[in-house]
Scaffold this motif. Structure first.
Motif: not given
Length: 259
Positions: A11-16, A46-52, A197-202
């Protein structure tokens, strides 16, 4: 051989989330690696924290299926039960992941490796990368719907070049054809993919999923259906005389003698 921890999830970023294929020297998609990838994808779905999600390889992306697993399956006639059906289901899970996915290709993505990359929403390849579907030189076809995935991405004429000629193409050609989305400087595909991925995570998670479904349904069927329909064709080619000769010659480092 890959362990139960390969591919590696980080997990290189909390949302990625980053999935790293780690089976040197070519990150072959063995049966244990496929099982691990399947488990990781189900967890992410099924997780909720990851966005990309970023999919990459250690040093190189992947040369696809492990050819050394094939002779015993050809002898027993059970390739669908032991390998290709589950491998296809795993790649379908990647293609249908509700999260946006970005493939980062260094070195090469061949055969099942390119099939994996084509299951991602966006693909980044470094300037020295080579991409191809060389299965025809084994006397078989792409095992997990690669022909249809290529057709969706690049159209009939260029998909025919990929699957009938079997010749790898450069990253620049892949960009021109629409097979990939970005060419990164050498060795920087992961950095560029993580930026995307950081752009998509937002973005809105629900809107991303809705847009992914809308893109898939534009073709008039669920994204996994063409790959599933191709499995009997792969089984027939895999068990043919030419299929067995192609695998034998590859493992023996010889040119195949097709009839």
């Amino acid at each position: 051989m890959p362990t139960e921890h390969s591919p590696v999830l980080s997990f290189p970023h909390p949302a990625v989330a980053q999935i790293t294929l780690s089976n040197p020297p070519v990150n072959a998609l063995t049966r244990p690696a496929t099982r691990r990838l399947h488990t990781v994808l189900r967890e992410l779905a099924v997780g909720n924290e990851i966005r990309a999600v970023v999919l990459t390889g250690e040093r190189v992306f992947s040369a696809g299926s492990d050819i050394s697993e094939m002779p015993s399956m050809q002898a027993d006639g059970d390739v669908l039960a032991r390998k290709s059906a589950f491998e296809t289901a795993t790649l379908d899970l990647l293609a249908d992941l509700p999260l946006p996915t970005v493939a980062a290709i260094d070195g090469f993505a061949l055969g099942g490796g390119l099939e994996m990359a084509m299951c991602c929403d966006l693909v980044v390849a470094d300037a020295g990368a080579r991409l191809g579907l060389p299965e025809i030189d084994l006397g078989v076809i792409p095992s997990s719907g690669g022909s249809m995935r290529a057709l969706r991405r690049v159209g009939q004429a260029r998909a025919a070049e990929l699957v009938l000629l079997g010749e790898p193409i450069t990253a620049e050609t892949a960009l021109e054809w629409g097979l990939i989305n970005r060419v990164a400087p050498r060795g920087e595909s992961l950095s560029v993919a993580l930026d995307l991925a950081h752009v998509l995570a937002r973005k809105s998670r629900s809107a991303v999923h809705a847009n992914k479904r809308a893109l898939a349904l534009t073709f008039g069927e669920e994204p996994y259906e063409p790959a599933q329909r191709a499995l009997p064709v792969f089984e027939e080619a895999f068990g043919s005389t030419d299929g067995k000769e192609g695998v034998r010659a590859f493992l023996a480092k010889q040119s195949p003698n097709f009839g």
